[in-house]
Scaffold this motif. Structure first.
Motif, mmCIF file in Angstrom:
data_model
loop_
_atom_site.group_PDB
_atom_site.id
_atom_site.type_symbol
_atom_site.label_atom_id
_atom_site.label_comp_id
_atom_site.label_asym_id
_atom_site.label_seq_id
_atom_site.Cartn_x
_atom_site.Cartn_y
_atom_site.Cartn_z
ATOM 1 N N HIS A 63 36.979 24.239 29.191
ATOM 2 C CA HIS A 63 37.964 23.517 28.380
ATOM 3 C C HIS A 63 37.693 23.746 26.888
ATOM 4 N N HIS A 73 27.645 27.016 27.133
ATOM 5 C CA HIS A 73 28.718 26.348 26.410
ATOM 6 C C HIS A 73 29.777 27.318 25.890
ATOM 7 N N CYS A 95 33.521 21.284 25.836
ATOM 8 C CA CYS A 95 33.687 19.903 26.282
ATOM 9 C C CYS A 95 32.358 19.229 26.551
ATOM 10 N N GLY A 96 31.348 20.002 26.971
ATOM 11 C CA GLY A 96 30.036 19.438 27.267
ATOM 12 C C GLY A 96 29.914 18.845 28.655
ATOM 13 N N HIS A 97 31.023 18.778 29.409
ATOM 14 C CA HIS A 97 31.008 18.080 30.698
ATOM 15 C C HIS A 97 31.293 18.968 31.904
ATOM 16 N N CYS A 98 31.968 20.094 31.699
ATOM 17 C CA CYS A 98 32.332 20.937 32.850
ATOM 18 C C CYS A 98 31.083 21.577 33.445
ATOM 19 N N ARG A 99 31.213 22.179 34.603
ATOM 20 C CA ARG A 99 30.055 22.742 35.288
ATOM 21 C C ARG A 99 29.408 23.868 34.482
ATOM 22 N N CYS A 159 32.730 27.474 28.211
ATOM 23 C CA CYS A 159 33.315 26.180 28.586
ATOM 24 C C CYS A 159 34.714 26.344 29.183
ATOM 25 N N CYS A 164 29.373 24.119 31.078
ATOM 26 C CA CYS A 164 28.612 23.467 30.008
ATOM 27 C C CYS A 164 27.326 22.851 30.560
ATOM 28 N N GLN A 165 27.428 22.226 31.723
ATOM 29 C CA GLN A 165 26.250 21.605 32.313
ATOM 30 C C GLN A 165 25.193 22.635 32.700
#
Length: 346
Positions: A108, A103, A92-96, A106, A98-99
């Protein structure tokens, strides 16, 4: 359009399916080749692996290459007819996680052909699929689409090396020389490993390991005593990559690794017992490795530039019409390493 769909253990069907027009930022791709992976075989043979089980019909497959057919809105830099390797990884690039740059973990993740989440993530063994444009990686004119489909398993090996850290000049053991293990050996050569020993229980994977760059191969079913010198003085290997998922292979790795060596578990064969006394006494650094993400671009570059030649790994290419028999062929390790399905003439 047709897809290869698994409904339950030993219930695999070629079914009619539909594909939509690509949305914004997406591509519609005609799939060319798909490699049958160990996880695909687990779904086909057992209906899942570990606690993961198929709970709804799911198209299999995640090792694919193809040809761009249509561009969605806002897509630039691509054109119909372009030949590509396709990354199955869609974090997703946005979850904790990924951040944090992880990745492959992830929260999601939408990884092609995965029953881990529910609803399941449909796989890529279809004549046409929709992908995000960032999943597409151009391949060189000289590289076949069959070879391009090896980018995914090569990425697994590259991520395993990244988990190990530098192997420059090291003495390395790889146990399990199937497609992942053999491509890992080729990647270890690129990473500067000093000496690579490959071990397996069958001759076909050992032949491939030699072709991919192993300095020494050992058939554990017939010549296990050849490992004895590597057990001396608390072990000889700096790093061990266990790519079979076998409890016996993991034990062997602990027997031959030096104190404070790094043991990377690549194979996933289910839960096994850990010899904790040995693990603690030798201060072994045991590390798991799971999937990949940024390594996919590196894998495609290595294939494009001829830095890794994956052709010895491919033992059979089966036409789409015979796709169901291809799974039984892939499961027979006496005669097969990587079995690919040819979806289209490309």
């Amino acid at each position: 359009m047709r897809s290869i769909v698994c409904h339950a253990a030993r219930d695999l069907r070629i079914e009619n399916s539909t594909v939509s027009d690509p949305g914004e930022g997406q591509l519609r791709v005609r799939v060319a080749f798909g490699g049958i992976c160990g996880s695909d075989l687990h779904y086909y043979q057992h209906g899942g692996f570990g606690t993961v089980r198929i709970r709804q019909a799911m198209a299999l497959g995640h090792e694919v290459s193809g040809v761009v057919e249509r561009l969605g809105a806002g897509v630039s830099g691509w054109q119909p007819g372009q030949r590509i390797a396709i990354s199955p990884s869609r974090p997703c690039g946005h979850c904790r996680v990924c951040q944090a740059g992880q990745h492959n973990h992830c929260l999601h993740m939408r990884f092609f052909g995965s029953a881990m989440p529910f609803p399941h993530i449909q796989g890529a063994f279809s004549e046409q699929i929709i992908i995000e444009s960032h999943q597409a990686h151009p391949i060189a004119d000289h590289l076949s689409l069959s070879e391009a489909a090896l980018a995914e398993p090569l990425s697994v090996g590259l991520h395993a090396i990244a988990r190990a850290g530098s192997v420059l000049g090291q003495q390395v053991l790889v146990t399990g020389c199937g497609p992942i293990g053999s491509l890992l050996i080729a990647a270890l050569r690129r990473a500067g490993a000093g000496r690579i020993v490959a071990a397996d229980i069958a001759e076909l994977p050992l032949q491939c390991a030699r072709a991919m760059g192993a300095d020494e191969t050992i058939d554990l079913s017939q010549e296990g005593d050849r490992m004895a010198p590597y057990k001396l003085d608390k072990g000889q290997f700096d790093t061990v990559f266990e790519a079979s998922g076998s409890e016996a292979a993991l034990q062997l790795g602990l027997d031959v690794i030096r104190p404070r060596g790094v043991l990377i578990t690549v194979g996933m064969g289910g839960d096994i017992r850990l010899p904790m006394t040995q693990l603690v006494a030798k201060e072994v650094d045991l590390r798991g490795t799971f999937r990949f993400h940024p390594e996919f671009a590196t894998a495609v570059r290595f294939l494009n530039e001829g830095l890794v030649d994956g052709r010895p790994v491919i033992t059979r290419i089966v036409p789409f019409e015979n796709a169901l028999s291809a799974f039984d062929l892939a499961a027979d390790k006496r005669q097969s390493l990587k079995v690919q399905i040819a979806f289209a003439d490309a």
